[in-house]
Design an enzyme around this catalytic site. Structure first.
Site, PDB file in Angstrom:
ATOM      1  CD  GLU A  92       4.235   0.942   6.918  1.00 22.36           C
ATOM      2  OE1 GLU A  92       5.060   1.229   7.791  1.00 22.36           O
ATOM      3  OE2 GLU A  92       3.814   1.797   6.111  1.00 22.36           O
ATOM      4  CG  ASP A 152      -0.126   0.080   2.544  1.00 24.74           C
ATOM      5  OD1 ASP A 152       0.847  -0.688   2.684  1.00 24.74           O
ATOM      6  OD2 ASP A 152      -0.453   0.900   3.415  1.00 24.74           O
TER       7      ASP A 152
END
Ligand SMILES: [Zn+2]
Length: 484
Positions: free
Chosen positions: A144, A76
């Site tokens: 994350e 991400d």
């Protein structure tokens, strides 16, 4: 200008990844793309329900009896853009702009080198059948940048590796060897008010501004001041009666601004308190906050402003209790690290304080290099809670990656970097949370390091990565794999 560098396999893969939307929480498309990419190469792939991926590649010939190595990156990215950018992170590709040294987004957005370069490096290793390496286990995680849901939930019980290289750092000369754990804490306490507004008193709003703020962990040692703590010192002047306080916006940031509504008999009394405090704070923070300012305006209570402006002040006893809590609640550095010089070991940041209605709400972020030091700060908060009859809720906890005395990866990285590029890598632990903590927790005793290329201005549209450093980062990685 070296435009050929953009044809390096890591940068070509990064350019491919950049075409695919991958905002935190919206990783299905990129995860499916990587899964298909790996299946085309006959690699073993497992995708879980939140779209984490585990990809395995057997050892190269001659390395079959070497123990496995795990490489990890997050798929991400933070999606920030300039106000004039029309980029749609849900569907638009991010175009790359290369100035001969640095790569940026050409779309007025974050670049996503964090951690697209780490993902691309791992894919480049998986794609190359000429490299020498032990059995490889690659873990790609989601979210994350928001919740750590990927790293916390991913099931690596099917992985054998007890050595892990995280590919999410931002400086090729730094070797990350540990990170902190922490927890959010929300402390609430009832307050008492006078039954009415004392006769002859006027209301004023006092605003303290101009502090630098910063990251609640990484900047906690910089002496930038906490706007809430400074405002409290001013509010303790006996001429003032406090009605409300609002300071800070996010527990993960050191508060830059705070304001209060107070009652006082006359404007002169308030102005004197403010100018005295301003002189003191400007002296104390002349280096860290040259723009520090405190302003006062009279609040017209008859004109239907916010409710707090018409409220009666806290009772004396209630204000004294509030002030004691703000003074005694852990705030700032709690302890320095005795193993790694100059590093903060544990800290707490009072990030938000709200005094309105009948309650105080205080939100802080506790951090520590060890679970036990996080717990130690929590015990202090609990002791304070008991003393004053408050309540505390803990949330968004995460585990530390504790510095391990023994490591084979650390000296290997430092020596390999020196041999390849002639410079020293500096070993650092971060006073911030990393995904590595969750892996250390899942595989006690796992040897972990974190590396990455030179990046700047993460999480902003100024984000950039130095192309040549990406090549260094990759060469370091494949050279290390040869020796593992
Ligand atoms: Zn990252």
């Amino acid at each position: 200008m070296n435009n050929n560098i953009m044809n390096h396999k890591v940068l070509k893969l990064f350019s491919e990844i950049s075409k695919i939307p991958r905002e935190s929480g919206n990783e299905k498309t990129i995860s499916d793309w990587i899964k298909a990419w790996a299946e085309e190469r006959n690699l073993q792939v497992k995708q879980d329900e939140v779209y984490d991926l585990i990809i395995k590649k057997p050892a190269s010939s001659g390395f079959e009896d070497h123990p496995a190595v795990l490489m990890q990156a997050h798929i991400d990215m933070v999606c920030e853009k300039n106000s004039d950018s029309t980029h749609d992170f849900a569907k638009d590709p991010i175009e790359l702009d290369f100035d001969g040294e640095w790569i940026r987004s050409a779309s007025g957005t974050t670049l996503g080198a964090d951690d697209g370069i780490g993902v691309a490096a791992a894919l480049a290793v998986l794609d190359d059948d000429e490299l020498q390496h032990p059995p490889l286990e690659v873990v790609f995680t989601v979210q994350e940048e928001t919740t750590f849901a990927g790293a916390s939930g991913v099931d690596i019980s099917g992985c054998e590796a007890m050595r892990m290289i995280n590919l999410d750092h931002a400086d090729e000369r730094e070797l990350i060897v540990g990170s902190c754990g922490g927890t959010g804490a929300e402390f609430t306490m009832p307050l008492e008010r006078e039954t009415g507004i004392p006769a002859g008193m006027k209301a004023f709003r006092i605003r303290l501004t101009g502090l630098q703020g910063g990251h609640s962990g990484e900047d906690i040692h910089r002496g930038r001041g906490n706007a809430i703590s400074l405002l409290l010192r001013l509010l303790e002047a006996p001429q003032l009666r406090v009605v409300s306080i609002h300071g800070g916006t996010n527990r993960l940031a050191i508060p830059r601004e705070a304001e209060a509504v107070v009652l006082a008999e006359d404007e002169d009394a308030v102005n004197r308190c403010v100018s005295d405090a301003k002189a003191v704070f400007r002296k104390e923070y002349s280096g860290a906050a040259p723009d520090l300012d405190i302003t006062v305006v009279e609040v017209n209570r008859g004109e239907g402003g916010a409710d707090t402006e018409t409220e009666s002040p806290l009772t004396d006893a209630s204000f004294r209790k509030l002030a004691a809590v703000l003074r005694l609640y852990p705030n700032g550095i709690v302890q320095m690290n005795g193993n790694l010089e100059g590093l903060v070991e544990s800290s707490d940041n009072i990030g938000i304080v709200t005094v309105e209605g009948d309650r105080l709400t205080l939100v802080s972020e506790v951090r520590g290099a060890y679970r036990t030091t996080v717990d130690d700060i929590v015990k202090t908060i609990e002791a304070l809670k008991e003393m004053v009859g408050a309540e505390v809720r803990y949330f968004d906890g995460y585990v530390p990656w504790e510095f391990a005395a023994e490591s084979t990866l650390r000296p290997l990285a430092v020596n390999t970097y020196k041999k390849l590029f002639g410079g020293e890598m500096k070993e650092l632990a971060l006073h911030a949370g990393l995904e590595c903590g969750f892996f250390a927790d899942k595989k006690p005793g796992m040897d972990i390091i974190s590396i990455g290329p030179d990046c700047r201005s993460f999480h902003s549209p100024e984000e950039r990565v130095r192309a040549e450093s990406v090549v260094h980062f990759y060469e370091l990685l494949i050279e290390m794999l040869k020796k593992l």
